[in-house]
Design a protein around this motif. Structure first.
Motif, mmCIF file in Angstrom:
data_model
loop_
_atom_site.group_PDB
_atom_site.id
_atom_site.type_symbol
_atom_site.label_atom_id
_atom_site.label_comp_id
_atom_site.label_asym_id
_atom_site.label_seq_id
_atom_site.Cartn_x
_atom_site.Cartn_y
_atom_site.Cartn_z
ATOM 1 N N ILE A 20 -10.119 14.127 80.009
ATOM 2 C CA ILE A 20 -10.418 13.210 78.906
ATOM 3 C C ILE A 20 -9.340 13.353 77.832
ATOM 4 O O ILE A 20 -8.965 12.384 77.177
ATOM 5 N N SER A 21 -8.817 14.547 77.676
ATOM 6 C CA SER A 21 -7.736 14.803 76.725
ATOM 7 C C SER A 21 -6.405 14.363 77.334
ATOM 8 O O SER A 21 -6.360 13.747 78.397
ATOM 9 N N ALA A 22 -5.312 14.699 76.663
ATOM 10 C CA ALA A 22 -3.982 14.400 77.189
ATOM 11 C C ALA A 22 -3.378 15.589 77.927
ATOM 12 O O ALA A 22 -2.222 15.550 78.327
ATOM 13 N N ASP A 23 -4.160 16.640 78.123
ATOM 14 C CA ASP A 23 -3.719 17.848 78.826
ATOM 15 C C ASP A 23 -4.498 17.958 80.133
ATOM 16 O O ASP A 23 -5.711 18.161 80.116
ATOM 17 N N PRO A 24 -3.835 17.824 81.297
ATOM 18 C CA PRO A 24 -4.552 17.842 82.582
ATOM 19 C C PRO A 24 -5.274 19.146 82.854
ATOM 20 O O PRO A 24 -6.154 19.200 83.720
ATOM 21 N N ASN A 25 -4.939 20.205 82.143
ATOM 22 C CA ASN A 25 -5.568 21.515 82.367
ATOM 23 C C ASN A 25 -6.890 21.680 81.619
ATOM 24 O O ASN A 25 -7.624 22.638 81.872
ATOM 25 N N LEU A 26 -7.188 20.756 80.693
ATOM 26 C CA LEU A 26 -8.436 20.837 79.936
ATOM 27 C C LEU A 26 -9.511 20.041 80.664
ATOM 28 O O LEU A 26 -9.512 18.809 80.643
ATOM 29 N N ASN A 71 -8.688 24.208 91.235
ATOM 30 C CA ASN A 71 -7.807 23.058 91.097
ATOM 31 C C ASN A 71 -7.665 22.367 92.450
ATOM 32 O O ASN A 71 -7.028 22.892 93.367
ATOM 33 N N ILE A 72 -8.270 21.212 92.591
ATOM 34 C CA ILE A 72 -8.202 20.449 93.838
ATOM 35 C C ILE A 72 -6.870 19.707 93.895
ATOM 36 O O ILE A 72 -6.482 19.038 92.936
ATOM 37 N N LYS A 73 -6.173 19.820 95.030
ATOM 38 C CA LYS A 73 -4.872 19.179 95.189
ATOM 39 C C LYS A 73 -4.814 18.393 96.494
ATOM 40 O O LYS A 73 -5.415 18.795 97.485
ATOM 41 N N PRO A 74 -4.092 17.271 96.510
ATOM 42 C CA PRO A 74 -3.929 16.502 97.743
ATOM 43 C C PRO A 74 -3.253 17.337 98.826
ATOM 44 O O PRO A 74 -2.350 18.130 98.541
ATOM 45 N N GLY A 75 -3.700 17.149 100.052
ATOM 46 C CA GLY A 75 -3.080 17.841 101.181
ATOM 47 C C GLY A 75 -3.606 19.239 101.423
ATOM 48 O O GLY A 75 -3.234 19.873 102.413
ATOM 49 N N GLN A 76 -4.468 19.739 100.523
ATOM 50 C CA GLN A 76 -5.023 21.073 100.675
ATOM 51 C C GLN A 76 -6.520 20.988 100.958
ATOM 52 O O GLN A 76 -7.196 20.059 100.519
ATOM 53 N N ALA A 77 -7.035 21.963 101.707
ATOM 54 C CA ALA A 77 -8.460 21.987 102.024
ATOM 55 C C ALA A 77 -9.280 22.169 100.754
ATOM 56 O O ALA A 77 -8.861 22.845 99.805
#
Length: 568
Positions: A505-511, A347-353
């Motif tokens: 593509i779905s409405a669930d950010p984890n998919l 899971n890529i997140k802003p502010g993290q390497a």
């Protein structure tokens, strides 16, 4: 300036691209507005190029860099091109991105002007929006305070606003989660009518959508009059026209309706206008900027927010339906980073390497997420236009991985695929991409829409859910009630503005990648009668973002000489 590249006076940029002096409204040496009076309905029209993307990471995949770079590339190969982009909101600038002007040798200059206020359009939207909020609460207070004497004293009809059905929240152009739910009129009495309220970010205002979709000043005035602010105690809509505030709101937007003109690092003209987000609004710059650009240039390169399931889809279903202005081709931006992220392994997140796997050569990992690229190519092609994939190169990308993406794109329906080195080389780094765009725009294609205006509203929702790959859309009790109300108002012919996460593509950010075997949960529908669409809320989508643990404002500062640092 970038690397000592001097900027031309904006008057010279305007002269070079064909804006007559009488239609230029300078805002200093480097920014100007273009008076709408220069738009001629019968003028020769250029070709519109729509830039979208695959499912992005929260860091963004370089659509703006590609948009700017491609416009420069078209000029580099001898074509006359202009870019059209949205104006950045201060929310993402200080919260996530630290700027949204492109980057490297493919950015708008001066980037500080673009990212910080520009000509005040977003502040004008905020002021006009909150004027309606103030007028609404004032009317609510005076009708309650005066009671049966209200009409006798004011000669105005009672609106009988239901304080529990006010749908017009206040706005501010910052990420501030503490304002999502508030109480106003606390204590009652002279403080007004106590009630629940809240804030949205200014980019979510219906006024922002109206600014982006209006075709002239009178059209904007009429749209603002149709805005539904609340419902009365009988369930009837209360509009800005009925509240007699629509005219004053339009006055505050009199200058904002004119598009802003700036330049790139290579002096390519750029029109910047409006900034609706693509996850909560329609995610495209203005119709008016398009019209100005198409009158001035052979090619106008415009950017749609997030992926092809977001801003691109809304360009066709909302912007194209309302204006008839159609792109000639779609450019899909892909990156090694995003495809590896779509593998679902991290899971890529802003502010993290970035995870090490992203910067190391790993074709197997890349292949796991590549289906996402294939889906977006087919989604874009379903609208009837040729699709070109632009691979936005990052310094840590490997030739073997780039070659894999290029082959995959061509095998899965792209008419061309090129690496974009816009960031490091400017227009020279997109010249091959530009030539493919010229060839694609020479084709004769017609836009295909996924649903007709007269399709039943419930069926439209199911159509879009299934387009994302869902089994079906499930409407909550609230959504069913909203649907019935929209039908009763006979506004169910309006197109949908799907409000959902951009991270899937779905409405669930984890998919991740290309989800299957899922349902889309529709929580509510909201009528935007002035903008001319129906917002369909799928999942938990915030219209007021919050600041993260490592917000971008931490890096932004100013030195003793007045130079701003940390914007990028």
């Amino acid at each position: 300036m970038i690397a000592s590249i001097p900027l031309l006076p904006i008057t010279e940029i305007a002269r070079n691209c064909g804006v007559p002096e009488q239609y230029l409204i300078p805002y200093g040496r480097e920014v100007a507005k273009v008076d709408l009076q220069m738009i001629q309905p019968d003028a020769k029209q250029g070709k519109l190029v729509l830039v979208s993307a695959i499912t992005p990471t929260p860091l963004g995949e370089g659509k703006t860099v590609t948009t700017i770079g491609l416009s420069q590339g078209l000029n580099f190969i001898g074509q006359k091109a202009i870019a059209c982009i949205r104006q950045p909101s201060l929310g993402p600038v200080f919260g996530v991105k630290g700027g949204a002007a492109g980057g490297g040798k493919a950015q708008v200059l001066p980037m500080e002007k673009l990212n910080l206020h520009l000509t005040g359009d977003i502040h004008a939207i905020t002021a006009a929006h909150d004027l309606a909020s103030a007028a609404l609460d004032a009317r609510l207070y005076h009708e309650e305070h005066l009671g049966e004497e209200f009409t006798a004293q004011t000669q105005l009809p009672r609106l009988n606003i239901d304080k529990n059905r006010i749908v017009w929240k206040r706005v501010i152009d910052h990420n501030d989660r503490a304002l999502r739910r508030i109480k106003v009129g606390v204590g009652g009495g002279v403080n007004g009518v106590e009630r629940e309220d809240g804030f949205e970010i200014s980019a979510a205002s219906e006024l922002m959508a109206i600014l982006a979709l209006a075709t002239d000043l009178q059209d904007m005035r009429q749209r603002i009059g149709r805005i539904i602010l609340a419902y009365d105690t009988q369930g009837n809509p209360v509009t800005a026209e009925q509240l007699e505030v629509a005219g004053a709101m339009t006055v505050l937007l009199k200058e904002a309706i004119n598009p802003n003109l700036m330049q790139t690092a290579e002096q390519t003209p750029v029109l910047i206008h409006a900034g609706p987000f693509a996850n909560i609004a329609h995610g495209n710059s203005s119709v008016l900027a398009d019209k100005v650009g198409l009158q001035l240039a052979d090619y106008v390169v415009t950017e749609a927010g997030f992926g092809s399931d977001m801003g691109m889809e809304k360009f066709f279903n909302i912007k194209y339906r309302q204006t008839g202005v159609a792109p000639s081709c779609v450019v899909l931006v892909a990156t090694v980073r995003s495809l590896k992220s779509n593998s679902g392994r991290f899971n890529i997140k802003p502010g993290q390497a970035l995870p090490a796997e992203v910067t190391q050569c790993n074709v197997e990992l890349l292949a796991e997420g590549s289906a996402n690229l294939g889906w977006h190519i087919q989604n874009a092609k379903s609208y009837g236009l040729p699709v070109i994939v632009a691979i936005n190169r990052f310094p840590y990308d490997h030739d073997e991985e780039l070659g894999f993406i290029k082959q995959y794109a061509l095998e899965h329906g792209a008419c061309a695929c090129e690496i974009s080195d816009a960031f490091t080389q400017g227009g020279a780094g997109t010249q091959a991409l530009a030539r493919h765009v010229v060839a694609a725009c020479a084709q004769d294609n017609a836009v295909i829409l996924p649903y007709a205006d007269n399709m039943p509203l419930a069926e439209k929702i199911q159509t879009m859910a299934k387009k994302y790959g869902a089994r079906q859309a499930n409407l909550s009790a609230q959504a069913e009630q909203n649907l019935a109300e929209i039908q009763q108002l006979k506004l169910d012919h309006l197109p949908l503005c799907m409000v959902k996460t951009p991270l899937s593509i779905s409405a669930d950010p984890n998919l991740k990648n290309v989800p299957t075997d899922f349902d889309v949960e529709i929580t509510r529908l909201q009528l935007s009668a002035g903008a001319g669409f129906i917002r369909v809320y799928a999942g938990n989508v915030m219209t007021m973002p919050g600041l993260g643990t490592l917000p971008a404002y931490r890096q932004i500062d100013i030195d003793a000489a007045g130079n701003i640092v940390g914007l990028h």
